[in-house]
Design a protein around this motif. Structure first.
Motif, mmCIF file in Angstrom:
data_model
loop_
_atom_site.group_PDB
_atom_site.id
_atom_site.type_symbol
_atom_site.label_atom_id
_atom_site.label_comp_id
_atom_site.label_asym_id
_atom_site.label_seq_id
_atom_site.Cartn_x
_atom_site.Cartn_y
_atom_site.Cartn_z
ATOM 1 N N ARG B 169 -56.157 68.045 19.484
ATOM 2 C CA ARG B 169 -56.407 68.257 20.919
ATOM 3 C C ARG B 169 -56.909 69.666 21.202
ATOM 4 N NH1 ARG B 169 -54.784 64.047 24.002
ATOM 5 N NH2 ARG B 169 -53.341 62.657 22.955
ATOM 6 N N LEU B 170 -56.352 70.634 20.501
ATOM 7 C CA LEU B 170 -56.808 72.020 20.686
ATOM 8 C C LEU B 170 -58.292 72.138 20.331
ATOM 9 C CD1 LEU B 170 -53.782 73.967 19.177
ATOM 10 C CD2 LEU B 170 -54.593 74.166 21.521
ATOM 11 N N PHE B 171 -58.670 71.541 19.184
ATOM 12 C CA PHE B 171 -60.070 71.576 18.748
ATOM 13 C C PHE B 171 -60.976 70.986 19.830
ATOM 14 C CE2 PHE B 171 -59.866 71.662 13.790
ATOM 15 C CZ PHE B 171 -59.248 72.882 13.854
ATOM 16 N N ILE B 172 -60.618 69.769 20.293
ATOM 17 C CA ILE B 172 -61.458 69.085 21.280
ATOM 18 C C ILE B 172 -61.525 69.907 22.564
ATOM 19 C CG2 ILE B 172 -61.770 66.934 22.572
ATOM 20 C CD1 ILE B 172 -61.919 66.388 19.633
ATOM 21 N N ALA B 173 -60.388 70.518 22.933
ATOM 22 C CA ALA B 173 -60.343 71.300 24.170
ATOM 23 C C ALA B 173 -61.229 72.543 24.090
ATOM 24 C CB ALA B 173 -58.909 71.704 24.488
ATOM 25 N N GLY B 174 -61.509 73.002 22.871
ATOM 26 C CA GLY B 174 -62.311 74.219 22.726
ATOM 27 C C GLY B 174 -63.805 73.982 22.901
ATOM 28 N N ILE B 175 -64.236 72.713 22.859
ATOM 29 C CA ILE B 175 -65.682 72.435 22.826
ATOM 30 C C ILE B 175 -66.373 72.901 24.105
ATOM 31 C CG2 ILE B 175 -67.439 70.624 22.678
ATOM 32 C CD1 ILE B 175 -65.475 69.001 20.985
ATOM 33 N N TYR B 232 -61.964 63.318 17.182
ATOM 34 C CA TYR B 232 -62.012 62.822 18.561
ATOM 35 C C TYR B 232 -61.624 61.351 18.635
ATOM 36 C CZ TYR B 232 -63.856 62.076 23.279
ATOM 37 O OH TYR B 232 -63.983 61.779 24.608
ATOM 38 N N SER B 233 -62.147 60.566 17.682
ATOM 39 C CA SER B 233 -61.871 59.130 17.721
ATOM 40 C C SER B 233 -60.505 58.803 17.143
ATOM 41 C CB SER B 233 -62.952 58.391 16.931
ATOM 42 O OG SER B 233 -62.851 58.767 15.572
ATOM 43 N N GLY B 234 -59.849 59.793 16.533
ATOM 44 C CA GLY B 234 -58.551 59.533 15.938
ATOM 45 C C GLY B 234 -58.657 58.928 14.551
ATOM 46 N N ALA B 235 -59.868 58.904 13.984
ATOM 47 C CA ALA B 235 -60.046 58.323 12.650
ATOM 48 C C ALA B 235 -59.325 59.147 11.600
ATOM 49 C CB ALA B 235 -61.529 58.226 12.300
ATOM 50 N N PHE B 236 -59.330 60.476 11.756
ATOM 51 C CA PHE B 236 -58.523 61.282 10.838
ATOM 52 C C PHE B 236 -57.975 62.539 11.497
ATOM 53 C CE2 PHE B 236 -62.660 63.109 10.222
ATOM 54 C CZ PHE B 236 -63.496 62.089 9.759
ATOM 55 N N THR B 237 -56.991 63.138 10.842
ATOM 56 C CA THR B 237 -56.351 64.346 11.358
ATOM 57 C C THR B 237 -57.253 65.551 11.066
ATOM 58 O OG1 THR B 237 -55.272 64.826 9.279
ATOM 59 C CG2 THR B 237 -54.087 63.392 10.798
ATOM 60 N N PRO B 238 -57.019 66.682 11.740
ATOM 61 C CA PRO B 238 -57.806 67.879 11.438
ATOM 62 C C PRO B 238 -57.760 68.259 9.962
ATOM 63 C CG PRO B 238 -56.576 68.206 13.454
ATOM 64 C CD PRO B 238 -56.125 66.895 12.900
ATOM 65 N N THR B 239 -56.594 68.091 9.321
ATOM 66 C CA THR B 239 -56.501 68.435 7.899
ATOM 67 C C THR B 239 -57.390 67.523 7.062
ATOM 68 O OG1 THR B 239 -54.226 69.159 8.252
ATOM 69 C CG2 THR B 239 -54.917 68.779 5.982
ATOM 70 N N GLU B 240 -57.377 66.216 7.388
ATOM 71 C CA GLU B 240 -58.234 65.292 6.654
ATOM 72 C C GLU B 240 -59.700 65.582 6.929
ATOM 73 O OE1 GLU B 240 -55.237 61.449 6.405
ATOM 74 O OE2 GLU B 240 -56.581 61.657 8.108
ATOM 75 N N LEU B 421 -61.897 66.720 28.134
ATOM 76 C CA LEU B 421 -62.284 66.054 26.878
ATOM 77 C C LEU B 421 -61.086 65.554 26.071
ATOM 78 C CD1 LEU B 421 -65.322 67.729 25.060
ATOM 79 C CD2 LEU B 421 -65.083 65.381 25.853
ATOM 80 N N PRO B 422 -60.062 66.386 25.836
ATOM 81 C CA PRO B 422 -58.934 65.870 25.042
ATOM 82 C C PRO B 422 -58.213 64.709 25.724
ATOM 83 C CG PRO B 422 -58.542 68.145 25.713
ATOM 84 C CD PRO B 422 -59.928 67.812 26.092
ATOM 85 N N MET B 423 -58.314 64.636 27.082
ATOM 86 C CA MET B 423 -57.691 63.507 27.775
ATOM 87 C C MET B 423 -58.385 62.197 27.397
ATOM 88 S SD MET B 423 -56.600 64.464 31.594
ATOM 89 C CE MET B 423 -58.019 63.679 32.339
#
Lengths: 171, 426
Positions: B169-175, B232-240, B421-423
């Motif tokens: 969410r932090l990543f998406i919020a930064g865009i 964004y789509s939830g397909a993978f985590t930031p680490t992945e 965006l994160p919403m």
């Protein structure tokens, strides 16, 4: 005396360098394992459970193994606002102070790290998710802090011998 | 209150001797325990526990990705690509620099690395086309700071890990804030270059040139959408996402373009370990320091003190941002996060301030920390790059400090800019 010192430095630097190479290989393995887990999950619909945990353990190892190399390369950031304004001849006391603190901290961390590992070994502590023996990742703490300790000692010896050389007129 | 002042006074004293940050935090924590007669048995366990965190694994993986891309010359390709497409605009080269910084920020989570990679190319080019020196140097120092706001972002990973806030969410919020601040920079570049009389205007490139430049970066341009799209789509985590990004960058630079040879991989991995180790040692020591403060009930006392001031949400936010701005003049980003966030976060929760929104405000404030004199890491990067004097860089960076501050105020006044965006995501 000077020759012995150079040998100490060489051995310690080789150790630090070796640590960073092994840590680097671990980084490569964790990259591959994280990617593999995603590929297996989506392409072959076969999720693997161990990837997250093993990769994290490898990272802990890489971080501790790389600590001495990072010191050798002056990569451990600090605030150099004042130090960069101190005249050259007054810098050595500061640098020696850093080494002294480093030696104390690493000795304590090494000692507590050995305690941590032996505790986990004695109680046979294992991870919840994949039943992995915890002493293996925890061993990174004493091993890494030992190499870092040696690097601090070698660094202190180097500064001291530099001071002595100067006071003897470069002899 | 007295003990709080003494502890933080000592911490600053230790830091200002130039003692590495992890040693300052770790030793002070041990000192407090020894002086108050407590045992330090948890030292190794706490440091180990702090690092044993899958979220933090994104740090080495994103670092590795950026290292491969930077050494593989992807920065050059990106810069050329943007230049070919935008050079006919007034102030085209300056605008190119901002856009190239934003694009590189989308594959790199570090501001110093962004300033270094793009600066190496952009500074000589801009000076050749008669942009004035202070503006050029200031632009690169400031443009580089976008590295931590536009995802991926190292500081956001650390912030997320220590506060249990979703890094995705932090990543998406930064865009959107990242795009908004880039646009502010571009506008300033346009206005500034109109004031430069002997600026050489460049000719429009042909479509053949444009297509050729695009083809050279096509594979690299795939990375940001895969990483951000996947999160964004939830397909993978930031680490992945970081793992996939690192693997893709390896394939792009070692297999497809063959810019790097297999023997280059060891130094790249060593540098990655160096950065990882530096960051994780600080994180480990900071968590231990935080634990020692908690044992001695320091955070509770600070929260009590803050509530007794009855600042309210906005008063608190303004106060915190001024405090961070002040800290940012002397400390670098990772130390500020690890010292300030654990103390501020309980107050945040008390005042019901959105942790993602605050994370973005915090990150923009850290961008300021990177370029506020006397200690700003990006100022040092540009100094090392150009061998000029600091005064010239500082003269050029002032307008950008004001622009970033304006960006900070905009994101503060319009929370939806970061939270919309994160919403929609996941």
């Amino acid at each position: 005396m000077r020759g012995a010192l150079r040998n100490v430095e060489k051995v310690v630097n080789t150790l630090s360098h070796g640590g960073s190479v092994v840590g680097g290989l671990f980084t490569g393995v964790m990259t591959a394992s994280v990617t593999l887990a995603v590929v297996l999950r989506y392409v072959f619909n076969r999720p693997i459970g161990w990837s997250e945990e093993i990769s994290t353990y490898l990272m802990v190892w890489a971080a501790f193994l790389g600590a001495a190399y990072a010191l050798k390369e002056d990569a451990h950031i600090g605030v150099d606002l004042l130090l960069s304004r101190v005249p050259e001849k007054w810098k050595s006391p500061f640098l020696l102070f850093h080494c002294a603190v480093g030696v104390i901290f690493c000795s304590l961390l090494f000692w507590k790290g050995v305690e941590l590992v032996s505790f986990s070994l004695r109680l046979n502590n294992r991870s919840i998710a994949i039943d992995f023996p915890l002493f293996i990742p925890q061993l990174a703490v004493p091993v890494g802090s030992a190499i870092l300790l040696l690097q601090f000692i070698s660094r202190a010896l180097k500064i001291l011998s530099g001071l002595r050389a100067k006071s003897h007129g470069g002899g | 209150m007295m003990e709080i002042l003494i502890i933080f006074g000592l911490l600053f004293l230790l830091l200002f001797t130039g003692l590495p940050v992890f040693l300052s935090l770790g030793t002070l924590a041990i000192g407090i325990l020894v002086l108050s007669g407590q045992t330090l048995s948890s030292l190794a366990g706490t440091m180990y526990g702090a690092m044993d965190n899958f979220v933090l694994l994104a740090i080495p993986l994103f670092t590795l990705m950026a290292q491969i891309m930077a050494r593989g010359g992807v920065g050059d390709d990106l810069f050329d690509f943007v230049h070919v497409w935008l050079r006919h605009l007034p102030g085209g080269l300056a605008i190119t620099t901002v856009v190239a910084c934003s694009l590189f920020a989308a594959i790199c989570g570090s501001s110093t690395a962004t300033a270094l990679t793009i600066g190496t190319l952009a500074v000589p080019a801009m000076l050749r086309y008669h942009y004035d020196r202070p503006f050029t140097l200031g632009l690169l120092a400031a443009g580089g700071t976008l590295g931590i706001l536009i995802p991926p972002s190292g500081p956001m990973i650390i912030y997320g890990a220590i506060t249990d806030t979703s890094v995705g969410r932090l990543f998406i919020a930064g865009i959107l804030p990242g795009v908004a601040i880039s646009l502010l920079f571009i506008l300033y570049c346009y206005l500034h270059s109109r004031r430069l009389p002997d600026l050489a205007r460049e000719i429009t490139s042909t479509w053949a040139e444009k297509v050729a430049a695009l083809r050279r970066v096509a594979f690299s341009l795939l990375l940001p959408p895969v990483i951000i799209g996947g999160i964004y789509s939830g397909a993978f985590t930031p680490t992945e996402a970081a793992g996939i990004g690192a693997t893709m960058s390896f394939i792009i630079c070692f297999v497809i373009y063959r810019r790097l040879k297999l023997k280059d991989i060891i130094p790249i991995l060593q540098d990655t370990v160096k950065v990882t180790s530096m960051l994780l040692m600080i994180i480990g020591a900071a968590v231990y320091f935080g634990q020692v403060l908690t044992i001695n009930q320091i955070p509770q006392k600070i929260v009590q003190f803050a509530t007794s001031l009855a600042l309210g949400k906005w008063g608190f936010l303004i106060f915190v941002n001024l405090l961070l701005l002040f800290l940012g003049c002397f400390l670098e980003v990772v130390s500020i996060i690890l010292i300030a966030v654990p103390i501020l976060f309980p107050i945040l929760q008390l005042l019901r301030i959105d942790p993602v929104w605050f994370g973005i405000l915090f990150t923009i404030n850290m961008e300021l920390a990177l370029i506020t004199p006397p200690v700003g890491m990006n100022l040092y990067v540009i100094l090392g790059l150009t061998k000029t004097d600091m005064a010239e860089i500082i003269r050029g960076v002032w307008p950008f400090i004001l622009l970033l501050a304006a960006g900070l105020i905009i994101v503060m006044l319009f929370p939806s800019l970061s939270l919309w965006l994160p919403m929609k995501a996941f």
